[in-house]
Write an enzyme that holds these catalytic residues in place. Structure first.
Site, PDB file in Angstrom:
ATOM      1  N   ASN D 150      90.513  19.781  -9.727  1.00  0.00           N
ATOM      2  CA  ASN D 150      89.701  19.675 -10.764  1.00  0.00           C
ATOM      3  C   ASN D 150      88.887  21.274 -11.594  1.00  0.00           C
ATOM      4  O   ASN D 150      88.688  21.593  -9.746  1.00  0.00           O
ATOM      5  CB  ASN D 150      88.713  18.333 -11.012  1.00  0.00           C
ATOM      6  CG  ASN D 150      89.212  17.500 -11.233  1.00  0.00           C
ATOM      7  OD1 ASN D 150      89.804  17.881 -12.537  1.00  0.00           O
ATOM      8  ND2 ASN D 150      88.634  16.405 -10.427  1.00  0.00           N
ATOM      9  N   CYS D 172      96.581  13.240 -12.987  1.00  0.00           N
ATOM     10  CA  CYS D 172      95.286  12.235 -12.972  1.00  0.00           C
ATOM     11  C   CYS D 172      94.505  11.508 -13.076  1.00  0.00           C
ATOM     12  O   CYS D 172      95.864  10.687 -13.528  1.00  0.00           O
ATOM     13  CB  CYS D 172      93.740  13.004 -14.126  1.00  0.00           C
ATOM     14  SG  CYS D 172      92.403  12.505 -14.026  1.00  0.00           S
ATOM     15  N   HIS D 173      94.111  10.245 -12.120  1.00  0.00           N
ATOM     16  CA  HIS D 173      94.021   9.277 -12.172  1.00  0.00           C
ATOM     17  C   HIS D 173      93.169   8.274 -13.156  1.00  0.00           C
ATOM     18  O   HIS D 173      93.169   7.223 -12.496  1.00  0.00           O
ATOM     19  CB  HIS D 173      94.189   8.695 -10.836  1.00  0.00           C
ATOM     20  CG  HIS D 173      92.091   9.040  -9.840  1.00  0.00           C
ATOM     21  ND1 HIS D 173      92.620   9.908  -8.419  1.00  0.00           N
ATOM     22  CD2 HIS D 173      91.999   9.396 -10.850  1.00  0.00           C
ATOM     23  CE1 HIS D 173      91.237   9.856  -8.918  1.00  0.00           C
ATOM     24  NE2 HIS D 173      90.389   9.778  -9.897  1.00  0.00           N
ATOM     25  N   HIS D 209      90.159  14.349 -18.973  1.00  0.00           N
ATOM     26  CA  HIS D 209      88.809  13.593 -18.407  1.00  0.00           C
ATOM     27  C   HIS D 209      88.135  13.087 -19.849  1.00  0.00           C
ATOM     28  O   HIS D 209      86.976  12.845 -19.897  1.00  0.00           O
ATOM     29  CB  HIS D 209      87.732  14.355 -17.695  1.00  0.00           C
ATOM     30  CG  HIS D 209      88.016  14.344 -16.006  1.00  0.00           C
ATOM     31  ND1 HIS D 209      87.422  15.152 -15.742  1.00  0.00           N
ATOM     32  CD2 HIS D 209      89.193  14.001 -16.035  1.00  0.00           C
ATOM     33  CE1 HIS D 209      88.147  14.846 -13.974  1.00  0.00           C
ATOM     34  NE2 HIS D 209      89.406  14.028 -13.637  1.00  0.00           N
TER      35      HIS D 209
END
Lengths: 461, 461, 461, 461
Positions: D150, D172-173, D209
């Site tokens: 990140n 990304c989770h 995000h």
């Protein structure tokens, strides 16, 4: 020389600024004569009388027949030119816009264009101007339409929404101020007599009141190197709070020193080409630190009280003149208003070419902005045509910011056309001035809609 | 009145058309004086002598110092204006282009712009013009550069490829012919004296030699309704083979009656704004049915023999004058060439505004075409700036066709920059005139490259 | 295992290829059962009877109730899936398309997709498919719609024009052939057993019948290096006229050796992913040198006589089987048709994921083509959704060519929707196969419209 | 079954979360074996030892050779897969980012992605990741590269900037959490057992995000109608401050109730598909009313003290577990990390298809965002290829907002590549969290650059 006879309809003919401005400029134009029809909610007889006095004045060089009507069809039928300069709703609405948003912590320096107050004004404007567009489509489809109404971008877009074939453009004097400021700077720096503003050529692109100059020249000389020197001088960006305080005390709400215009130049490479009070509202930085933060640039927010008519200058201070006040016409006689509408009419009639700035739907002139969005650029006024000049590319950061502004405006227009709460809320949330929570924004919007409900037909309470 | 002194470099200064044209126009321009540097592969001393005679002629109103050089740096250093009008390779190359393509069944009406012959010419042009661009970037980066070289689009694009910061534009007289034709039509239809071509305003968009007029007006009157009437008349599109045959016999290869321009108007809604001989090559229809098919429109293909200098008019027929021939200057003295370069120079120096057509990289002025492609539109020439006017949208079908043409041109430019056979072949295959098999096209390309190898540095044999 | 019950409407249920194909594949699918409604201009009772025989066959693993109707509403109401496979007008129209265009010198290898004959077919297709779209919007708006009708692109686009909310996609087997050809090549080059076509993965982009593979892999191995070796071998592109002549004599019109697909690979870097007979029509080169030029690639044009039913193989030659003929079903019982519709239905019902090629309006999957144009790419079939995979960028030259094809298709769709002669003519003129004069094209179009007038409602005679 | 042998380089191999996660997942994957090279600034011997313990654990089903190195070339040469999970600079830099911005009045809920703190982190990340990209281009150009670092978007973009041919994607989770939340909701509303998160399919589009779900389904059922019901219930959006206070006291900084995700759903029609703490930072509304405004949604800002390691839970409160802490691996043995990297590796090796979300440069998969910007969508992982699925169009308002975010990211990347103060400042000014004056922003940026100067090579002090 014989004059060219035309018929001009002035919508908002009872207004205190635009109608008298146009009448004065017509009185001073030896090339035109004919008929003027003043239209307003009530027949604007007082303005008609004022007009007759103006044309009767010894400085007048032509004359027009004047009528006053509240019948839109009679005003438009056979008109060659339509001039539109209205207020969307009474002053009380404007005051509501300013007070309700302020209550939720949002400060506007003007509040008539953008920000939540501006969006509220847009929602009132859209049906009015779309209605004018439809009426023009029905009764005067070939007429040239000059729009002076603010919020300029949305008002012009609404005319096109009402009648896609309309020959309308929006016309605003803010760019002239930037030309004048640069002419002054040039005179001071070079020890010259101040050249006329028209001698300073600006390469502009943007949306009205958030216009940016990507180049400036005088007699073929690029003025940006000079400007770079000037703004780099120690003290140029010093705190101008004392100046702002004086301005506030005397009511000089229109005055500024182009420090925000120049801060944009310093930070982004393009000079703001509108008054600082307008520019400040389009970027989230100049109003973020409250009224004190705005004063730092020498700029004063016009108070709601001023709009409400209850504001008074500090005791002992000479009140600043309101540049929008034509109260002394009858005394002084007609004088050039500084606006360009009449010059544009002459150019469209083939009476001389004119290159100036204009607001028109984008068909490529601002390649950074979406097709169809109303944008401000230079344009060539020629006989029966207005052709926008292609603007240079904007710096990436400003292109992105203007795309955001254009998106807010398109959401606002769609909200106004469909009376859609969600779209209006989205417009507000995306607006640069709207730094509040989503609940707050929704509450504020609901309050604005309720307060001005009488002037928002089609919206649910 | 004092003249403005400038230094003008003329690249291709030994050429038979452009250099004399510029010299004559300068001789007739009372506002300019200074220095002219004629540059060519060998110092063009004869043209310098011709120039001195012109300036010495009694009709000349100014004078310039004249030098001849083959040193590019000396020509460019300190130049305010660079004029470029060259031929890419000797006439023999042009003849090769025409003969080799003809052998494979492809007819060109001109062959200097588009089609396989035009692409071949482009491949020779790109390194020359890109080289000029680089040299200007090094020695005269602030100079204004007027390009007259054909193929105009690629030549101008190559200048920008060589020096992206160049202040170059391409300048072509084909649009003037369309203005003149409409002026004539207007005079005939209305019984008027023929107005000057400049009085006919065209809203143009396109690429050079495939320019389209989307609107036309005279004194504010839309001329398209009149044109629609005229082309709808019985007989307007009648077979013009007899006329073509006469033209062919006398060598009137430049003559035409705008019937192809009007066929585009009838079929697509936009008037071709170039000579029919150029327009014919950009669309696959007018040359698809062979020379006879072209004659049907009254148009004649310029034969390779004419380029080779071996063509002779039919016995007993008065030979048609070659409009590109200035052989009689010394007898007649300077006369206006009909070109606009000198007027453009004056406008750029601040000696009077000029609105005219121009070829420039697209930055939005033709929203239908890709950014960066060199396009032809109207433009405003002002002191030290040329700003394109935003063109109207093209009809969908023409937008698609011009996108194809722009793609061919971008492939051609890339092929010329990288000497890439595959890209050149792809350009040919996509070209509207190339209705042959892929093997045929590859063979033809190989033959073209071999025949003109001496003027194609960097290409493998 | 219990079967999932569904209701399937088959429009064009009386057709000779699509309806039987679907019935056979359903008969072999153990996961489904329910109801099939066959719809056609007359209730297709014979196909219903055929269907009952198929489901009664011992190799069938499921059964469906079958009804035949000519009432569109009854066919659609409550349908979960709609399959569309119709012919736009009787065979005589197709024959007219081929013969009239041939008379004007235009050869089609197929004539059902593109070229003037294909455009003519499109004009008949648009109202039919738009009508189906509207009916589905009214009576089965949530149904999944599988379109097999050719011209696939326009047919699918017309469904969306009729009902923008439709869940329709087009489904074509041409890509499977390219997979199979590569599997064969791989087997031959590596001495392997031929892998199933699905094991060859193609990265495709394009429009139906002009689909291009920008990558190919097998077990993670990039197959393009192998293909490059193969096509570079001496003799690979040798003249295949003798093969073509044999094919012509026996009526093997469907056979080809992917030499045109590979010529595109050689010249442009992308492998044609459709049969050569279809590819040939989308580029102006393969049919430019007449039938002989086509034979050079081993490809044969399907003669109009074959469509008319009057064609016969040469005496003594074994006739080639028609791959579209299911005449032997009753003898052989159901066998996999090779089509994927039933597998797609299963995937949409959540009975197993499927990745395959599909035709859908472009929403970004082919970034080189305009939004909304129907394009062919890979897609993920999942429970109740079909999501296109994003295609790689096309080489510049092919991107430009496909943009042209998409423009022709959009003009054709618009012409079909509005019955506009000018738009239809523009579509024809821009089509790659249309290398004739504008007068010829107009005459040809008029003749096509007149010959098929009975199936062109709304067009003036 | 034989395992597939591969060589995996883990950059950031000494890290506390990503390296152990990958090692555990590999230990549980029976399909793979081979070599793992752990790389970090110092050879990460402790992690190598940890890895050996993991592979020696009885629950492990495979084994790998493990080496530790600080030689990038040795780590990369011959690697089939590169996993990158680093921190850009020591924790002290992160603390500086948070504290300096807080001092100027800007609150971040996380501060590692966006906002002025995130931009500061980006400036440190860009040279590191671009350097990795270059090294991979040199030593392992064919390797697949999984980026966990990140700020994901900028980190992935920097890899491509360093080596345009890289086969890298970001992973990304956050989306998994949204799937899980919907699975939970579904279970609660329907009285079902909670389905696995993978059973909830999301149609996503956005940037990491700030991902948005434009559709959600389970077993083919559209879940948006259910969600609309749920969020419309009285009390759903009630003030969650008490919950937030508890979370703050125990250090449950990662916990949230998707109320911000759902507020976006309510206001804009798309569900936020990331944790609320991340979503909050991308919109100016959730942090505009300070920490209290954030608590209203049940969300807590992670304090700088926590990052600094000096934060302690309230006395008497059970500390919340840190989901990023793998401290107990040696005790518990390997367990699935919940990440998907190893599953993706398997899919790329041809060991089973996988559809999941991914961060890749935009080539059309998010048609609302500019080409080349790194975007998050679903993708198909197949043997040696990752193909993004085309996302649906975003609602207009969110499209505009994401365009703004993408513009900020492109300015940030450019600033990081060129060490350009003005570009970095422009990025900050355009960032949604940056509601301060331009002077304040410039001061803040200068302070950030000074504080972290040791990790910002190439920036002037």
């Amino acid at each position: 020389m014989a004059t060219t006879p035309i018929t001009i309809a002035i919508l908002g003919g009872g207004g205190r600024y635009w109608a008298p401005s146009v009448l004065m400029d017509l009185a001073l134009c030896p090339q035109l004569s004919g008929e003027i029809r003043l239209h307003d909610l009530a027949p604007p007889r007082r303005t008609a009388a004022l007009g007759r006095s103006i044309f009767a004045h010894r400085r007048s060089v032509t004359t027009f027949r004047l009528t006053a009507t509240n019948d839109l069809r009679r005003a438009l039928r056979g008109a060659d030119v339509v001039v539109i300069g209205i207020s969307p709703g009474p002053t009380a609405c404007f005051v509501n816009d300013l007070e309700i948003t302020a209550r939720h912590g949002i400060l506007h320096s003007v509040g008539d264009t953008t920000g939540p107050a501006g969006i509220s004004r847009c929602l009132r404007t859209v049906p009015l101007l779309a209605g004018f567009g439809e009426a023009i489509g029905r009764w005067a489809p070939a007429a040239w339409v000059i729009n002076y109404t603010n919020p300029m971008t949305i008002a012009t877009a609404a005319l096109y929404a009402g009648f896609p074939g309309i020959k309308a453009f929006g016309c605003c004097h803010e760019v002239y101020g930037t030309q004048r400021w640069l002419a002054q700077l040039l005179a001071a720096e070079r020890g010259l007599r101040q050249p006329p503003r028209q001698a300073v050529r600006l390469d502009i692109a943007g949306v009205n009141h958030c216009t940016l100059a990507l180049g400036a020249s005088w007699q073929g000389e690029d003025l940006f190197p000079l400007l770079r020197q000037v703004v780099a001088r120690r003290g140029f960006f010093a705190d101008r709070t004392p100046t702002a305080v004086l301005r506030r005390r005397s009511g000089a709400f229109w005055d500024h020193d182009a420090r925000i215009a120049c801060d944009l130049f310093r930070r982004f490479g393009a000079l703001g080409a509108a008054g600082d009070r307008h520019l400040a509202e389009f970027f989230p930085w100049y109003l973020a630190e409250g009224e004190a933060g705005l004063h730092r640039w020498g700029v004063v927010a016009t108070p709601a009280a001023f709009r409400a008519g209850t504001w008074r200058p500090d005791a002992g201070v000479t009140p600043a003149p309101n540049p929008l006040d034509h109260g002394d016409i009858l005394v002084t006689g007609p004088r050039p208003s500084g606006e360009e509408g009449v010059a544009q009419i002459c150019a469209l009639l083939g009476l001389g070419d004119l290159d100036t700035n204009v607001n028109l739907p984008n068909r490529g002139q601002v390649p950074d902005l979406p097709e169809g969005a109303v944008v401000e650029t230079n344009a060539a006024f020629r006989q029966d045509r207005v052709t926008p000049l292609t603007a240079p590319f904007l710096p990436d950061a400003l292109a992105a910011h203007l795309q955001r502004i254009a998106a807010v405006q398109q959401l606002t227009l769609a909200a106004g056309r469909t009376c859609d709460f969600d779209l209006a809320l989205q417009a507000m949330l995306l607006d640069p001035l709207c730094h509040v929570g989503t609940d707050t924004a929704a509450t504020m919007l609901r309050e604005l809609l309720a307060a001005n409900a009488a002037f928002l037909p089609g919206w649910r309470a």
